[in-house]
Design a protein around this motif. Sequence first.
Motif, PDB file in Angstrom:
ATOM      1  N   LEU A 160       1.004  -1.251  -0.081  1.00 30.19           N
ATOM      2  CA  LEU A 160       0.109   0.025   0.002  1.00 30.19           C
ATOM      3  C   LEU A 160       0.971   1.288  -0.060  1.00 30.19           C
ATOM      4  O   LEU A 160       2.041   1.307   0.365  1.00 30.19           O
ATOM      5  CB  LEU A 160      -0.888   0.058   1.154  1.00 30.19           C
ATOM      6  N   PHE A 161       0.382   2.304  -0.363  1.00 33.59           N
ATOM      7  CA  PHE A 161       1.101   3.740  -0.166  1.00 33.59           C
ATOM      8  C   PHE A 161      -0.008   4.763   0.118  1.00 33.59           C
ATOM      9  O   PHE A 161      -1.200   4.633   0.139  1.00 33.59           O
ATOM     10  CB  PHE A 161       1.921   3.971  -1.489  1.00 33.59           C
ATOM     11  N   GLN A 162       0.725   5.946   0.694  1.00 31.20           N
ATOM     12  CA  GLN A 162      -0.089   6.853   0.945  1.00 31.20           C
ATOM     13  C   GLN A 162       0.047   8.190   0.156  1.00 31.20           C
ATOM     14  O   GLN A 162       1.382   8.393  -0.298  1.00 31.20           O
ATOM     15  CB  GLN A 162       0.207   7.453   2.576  1.00 31.20           C
ATOM     16  N   ARG A 163      -0.861   8.926  -0.056  1.00 28.74           N
ATOM     17  CA  ARG A 163      -0.445  10.488  -1.001  1.00 28.74           C
ATOM     18  C   ARG A 163      -0.242  11.440  -0.219  1.00 28.74           C
ATOM     19  O   ARG A 163      -0.922  11.595   1.032  1.00 28.74           O
ATOM     20  CB  ARG A 163      -1.556  10.522  -1.716  1.00 28.74           C
ATOM     21  N   PRO A 164       0.987  11.935  -0.335  1.00 35.85           N
ATOM     22  CA  PRO A 164       1.208  13.078   0.895  1.00 35.85           C
ATOM     23  C   PRO A 164      -0.053  14.141   0.838  1.00 35.85           C
ATOM     24  O   PRO A 164      -0.557  14.631   0.054  1.00 35.85           O
ATOM     25  CB  PRO A 164       2.410  13.914   0.151  1.00 35.85           C
ATOM     26  N   GLY A 165      -0.347  14.504   2.274  1.00 33.98           N
ATOM     27  CA  GLY A 165      -1.570  15.495   2.274  1.00 33.98           C
ATOM     28  C   GLY A 165      -2.887  14.780   2.084  1.00 33.98           C
ATOM     29  O   GLY A 165      -3.647  15.538   2.004  1.00 33.98           O
ATOM     30  N   GLU A 166      -2.755  13.574   2.019  1.00 34.83           N
ATOM     31  CA  GLU A 166      -4.320  13.011   1.663  1.00 34.83           C
ATOM     32  C   GLU A 166      -4.576  11.863   2.876  1.00 34.83           C
ATOM     33  O   GLU A 166      -3.713  11.166   2.976  1.00 34.83           O
ATOM     34  CB  GLU A 166      -4.331  12.323   0.244  1.00 34.83           C
ATOM     35  N   LYS A 167      -5.592  11.704   3.041  1.00 37.97           N
ATOM     36  CA  LYS A 167      -5.986  10.487   3.989  1.00 37.97           C
ATOM     37  C   LYS A 167      -6.247   9.200   3.076  1.00 37.97           C
ATOM     38  O   LYS A 167      -6.347   9.193   1.934  1.00 37.97           O
ATOM     39  CB  LYS A 167      -7.451  10.790   4.897  1.00 37.97           C
ATOM     40  N   GLY A 168      -6.104   8.256   3.711  1.00 36.17           N
ATOM     41  CA  GLY A 168      -6.377   6.909   3.070  1.00 36.17           C
ATOM     42  C   GLY A 168      -5.070   6.182   2.822  1.00 36.17           C
ATOM     43  O   GLY A 168      -4.025   6.639   2.780  1.00 36.17           O
ATOM     44  N   TYR A 169      -5.421   4.901   2.387  1.00 33.87           N
ATOM     45  CA  TYR A 169      -4.367   4.103   1.689  1.00 33.87           C
ATOM     46  C   TYR A 169      -4.708   3.662   0.246  1.00 33.87           C
ATOM     47  O   TYR A 169      -5.983   3.539  -0.022  1.00 33.87           O
ATOM     48  CB  TYR A 169      -4.110   2.828   2.606  1.00 33.87           C
ATOM     49  N   PHE A 170      -3.688   3.628  -0.556  1.00 33.85           N
ATOM     50  CA  PHE A 170      -4.069   2.900  -1.732  1.00 33.85           C
ATOM     51  C   PHE A 170      -3.107   1.764  -2.512  1.00 33.85           C
ATOM     52  O   PHE A 170      -2.000   1.621  -1.668  1.00 33.85           O
ATOM     53  CB  PHE A 170      -3.731   4.114  -2.621  1.00 33.85           C
ATOM     54  N   PHE A 171      -3.650   0.783  -3.284  1.00 34.43           N
ATOM     55  CA  PHE A 171      -2.842  -0.177  -3.254  1.00 34.43           C
ATOM     56  C   PHE A 171      -1.860   0.095  -4.320  1.00 34.43           C
ATOM     57  O   PHE A 171      -1.775   1.036  -5.296  1.00 34.43           O
ATOM     58  CB  PHE A 171      -3.883  -1.095  -4.258  1.00 34.43           C
ATOM     59  N   ASP A 172      -0.434  -0.492  -4.179  1.00 34.10           N
ATOM     60  CA  ASP A 172       0.679  -0.075  -5.024  1.00 34.10           C
ATOM     61  C   ASP A 172       0.190  -0.814  -6.509  1.00 34.10           C
ATOM     62  O   ASP A 172       0.696  -0.068  -7.530  1.00 34.10           O
ATOM     63  CB  ASP A 172       1.902  -0.437  -4.266  1.00 34.10           C
ATOM     64  N   ASN A 173      -0.322  -1.676  -6.441  1.00 37.56           N
ATOM     65  CA  ASN A 173      -0.445  -2.564  -7.469  1.00 37.56           C
ATOM     66  C   ASN A 173      -1.783  -2.871  -8.198  1.00 37.56           C
ATOM     67  O   ASN A 173      -2.728  -3.503  -7.232  1.00 37.56           O
ATOM     68  CB  ASN A 173       0.259  -4.147  -7.640  1.00 37.56           C
ATOM     69  N   PRO A 174      -2.179  -2.274  -9.039  1.00 37.77           N
ATOM     70  CA  PRO A 174      -4.008  -2.172  -9.660  1.00 37.77           C
ATOM     71  C   PRO A 174      -4.192  -3.673  -9.733  1.00 37.77           C
ATOM     72  O   PRO A 174      -5.625  -4.081  -9.434  1.00 37.77           O
ATOM     73  CB  PRO A 174      -4.013  -1.490 -10.609  1.00 37.77           C
ATOM     74  N   TYR A 175      -3.320  -4.646 -10.357  1.00 39.71           N
ATOM     75  CA  TYR A 175      -3.708  -5.768 -10.552  1.00 39.71           C
ATOM     76  C   TYR A 175      -4.128  -6.816  -9.235  1.00 39.71           C
ATOM     77  O   TYR A 175      -4.853  -7.727  -8.898  1.00 39.71           O
ATOM     78  CB  TYR A 175      -2.883  -6.654 -11.342  1.00 39.71           C
ATOM     79  N   PHE A 176      -3.101  -6.449  -8.397  1.00 39.41           N
ATOM     80  CA  PHE A 176      -3.193  -7.141  -6.850  1.00 39.41           C
ATOM     81  C   PHE A 176      -4.684  -6.679  -6.173  1.00 39.41           C
ATOM     82  O   PHE A 176      -5.458  -7.702  -5.786  1.00 39.41           O
ATOM     83  CB  PHE A 176      -2.006  -6.666  -6.154  1.00 39.41           C
ATOM     84  N   GLU A 177      -4.947  -5.580  -6.490  1.00 36.41           N
ATOM     85  CA  GLU A 177      -6.066  -4.621  -5.803  1.00 36.41           C
ATOM     86  C   GLU A 177      -7.341  -5.650  -6.355  1.00 36.41           C
ATOM     87  O   GLU A 177      -8.138  -6.056  -5.698  1.00 36.41           O
ATOM     88  CB  GLU A 177      -6.416  -3.432  -6.198  1.00 36.41           C
ATOM     89  N   ALA A 178      -7.355  -5.917  -7.529  1.00 39.96           N
ATOM     90  CA  ALA A 178      -8.411  -6.471  -8.292  1.00 39.96           C
ATOM     91  C   ALA A 178      -8.549  -7.947  -7.984  1.00 39.96           C
ATOM     92  O   ALA A 178      -9.672  -8.522  -7.560  1.00 39.96           O
ATOM     93  CB  ALA A 178      -8.334  -6.267 -10.068  1.00 39.96           C
ATOM     94  N   TRP A 179      -7.302  -8.315  -7.521  1.00 36.21           N
ATOM     95  CA  TRP A 179      -7.375  -9.954  -7.017  1.00 36.21           C
ATOM     96  C   TRP A 179      -7.796  -9.850  -5.980  1.00 36.21           C
ATOM     97  O   TRP A 179      -8.693 -10.932  -5.399  1.00 36.21           O
ATOM     98  CB  TRP A 179      -5.811 -10.447  -7.163  1.00 36.21           C
ATOM     99  N   VAL A 180      -7.492  -9.082  -4.950  1.00 32.49           N
ATOM    100  CA  VAL A 180      -8.033  -9.026  -3.439  1.00 32.49           C
ATOM    101  C   VAL A 180      -9.450  -8.913  -3.546  1.00 32.49           C
ATOM    102  O   VAL A 180     -10.325  -9.622  -2.991  1.00 32.49           O
ATOM    103  CB  VAL A 180      -7.267  -8.016  -2.755  1.00 32.49           C
ATOM    104  N   ARG A 181      -9.950  -7.908  -4.302  1.00 36.26           N
ATOM    105  CA  ARG A 181     -11.244  -7.520  -4.409  1.00 36.26           C
ATOM    106  C   ARG A 181     -12.399  -8.789  -4.931  1.00 36.26           C
ATOM    107  O   ARG A 181     -13.356  -9.026  -4.541  1.00 36.26           O
ATOM    108  CB  ARG A 181     -11.613  -6.347  -5.170  1.00 36.26           C
ATOM    109  N   GLU A 182     -11.728  -9.195  -6.042  1.00 36.36           N
ATOM    110  CA  GLU A 182     -12.499 -10.390  -6.641  1.00 36.36           C
ATOM    111  C   GLU A 182     -12.423 -11.930  -5.820  1.00 36.36           C
ATOM    112  O   GLU A 182     -13.511 -12.568  -5.788  1.00 36.36           O
ATOM    113  CB  GLU A 182     -12.211 -10.571  -8.059  1.00 36.36           C
ATOM    114  N   ARG A 183     -11.283 -11.963  -5.417  1.00 39.04           N
ATOM    115  CA  ARG A 183     -11.037 -13.401  -4.803  1.00 39.04           C
ATOM    116  C   ARG A 183     -11.196 -13.469  -3.486  1.00 39.04           C
ATOM    117  O   ARG A 183     -11.835 -14.432  -2.749  1.00 39.04           O
ATOM    118  CB  ARG A 183      -9.515 -13.672  -5.035  1.00 39.04           C
ATOM    119  N   THR A 184     -11.224 -12.240  -2.707  1.00 35.52           N
ATOM    120  CA  THR A 184     -11.160 -12.593  -1.116  1.00 35.52           C
ATOM    121  C   THR A 184     -12.349 -11.645  -0.436  1.00 35.52           C
ATOM    122  O   THR A 184     -12.765 -11.853   0.446  1.00 35.52           O
ATOM    123  CB  THR A 184     -10.036 -11.983  -0.360  1.00 35.52           C
ATOM    124  N   ALA A 185     -12.979 -10.489  -1.390  1.00 36.75           N
ATOM    125  CA  ALA A 185     -14.075  -9.814  -0.661  1.00 36.75           C
ATOM    126  C   ALA A 185     -15.329 -10.629  -0.694  1.00 36.75           C
ATOM    127  O   ALA A 185     -16.139 -10.319   0.159  1.00 36.75           O
ATOM    128  CB  ALA A 185     -13.911  -8.620  -1.644  1.00 36.75           C
TER     129      ALA A 185
END
Length: 394
Positions: free
Chosen positions: A360-385
Amino acid sequence: MGEQQNPFRTGGIARGHRFADREREVARIGQGLREAGGKLLVYGPRRMGKTSAIARALDLEQARGGTVARADLSTLSSLADMADVVLREVTRAVAAGKGFDDFLAEILKRVNIGFSVKQDASTGVPIPQVDVSMRSKPLEEQKLAVGEVFDAIDGMAAEHGIVIGLVLDEFQEIHRFEENFSEWNLRHIIEQHENVGYVLAGSKRSLIDRMLEADGAFYRMFDKLTVGPIAEDYLVPWMEERLAPLGDGAGEASERIVALAGERTHDRMRLARHTWFRAQQAGRSGRGAVDHAFAGLVEEDADEFLRQWVHLTVPQQNVLRAVSMKVKGLSTADTLQRFALKNSPTAVQAAQVLVERELLFQRPGEKGYFFDNPYFEAWVRERTAIDLGMEPPE
Ligand SMILES: Nc1ncnc2c1ncn2[C@@H]1O[C@H](COP(=O)(O)OP(=O)(O)OP(=O)(O)O)[C@@H](O)[C@H]1O
Ligand SMILES: [Mg+2]
């Protein structure tokens, strides 16, 4: 339609027609390479395109007759390796440039390190190779060798009245030798050099920010250049032009690529490359081709994602689930409850570890977390959510 070369490339360095944008960055890097005593630090997240922009600047400088080299420090396992790669790349650069001829003889005079000479397979240029025995010598000795090599390069540039442009790519890897060799040693070596234009590039933001802070080694010594995402209003038409020969819907496809693949240049080019392959087969490059290509890439990496997943703690897995579902806040009562996170400190701590591991990474001055890898994000969402009985967000 005859066989056409895929206009998008991933892996290696993007060049020529496959290289997009980066005019400002390339110009600034070129300046850094030409500037006697110049010190430029290029920062950008992983896979953003630092090395490609640097390679472009090096090509241009070389075409103008400059003596410029890039040493890739990403695979160092000893300080002797650093001396070796710098020496080797500078020798190549001198041979290719209009600097001077008898570099090797000169370097032999200037350093006390043992090395042999090997013929470069493609150019026939004699290339020095630091003796392997150096790698197991005491660290103090290796440190001296590194210093000698850098000093010799500066000394020779001075003697010949030229500037040598030297890129140290992934220089943060010197951290591996902490205590024995750190950015303070590097600073100490290069700060005196007035005949080399140094360009240091790296991708660990926390490390680099620390070096530039008031009590950091590079405070006031380096100019900084940030390599961020390529602007969408540049990239979408750039991709459209390259997808257009394959059929309808190139504009729509380009927009979809940028929407799905996140901000990293590599991830975007990878999706474009696969879309192009699909479009070439189907003769249509619309949104559907992009969605298929994206799903195909998630599938391609699924084994690796699973391997990463099983090494994570339960709170870390749940944080990834929550982030993949684009929750508003990680510590809200609703999120904690939905994702079985015990309490807010548990969630935040897990998220911090994931940031350190660059999942994950954070954007300076922004709240929240973001996935480093959009493909991994989709995998997590589809396979585990799915386990949570939730609908994925659109
Ligand atoms: N300007 C560009 N135009 C087209 N493709 C690019 C460009 N920059 C980068 N790429 C693509 O992204 C990939 C990664 O780029 P590059 O290696 O330059 O990034 P980096 O920031 O140095 O990454 P790393 O942190 O992994 O070293 C390249 O292989 C290439 O496919
Ligand atoms: Mg790189």
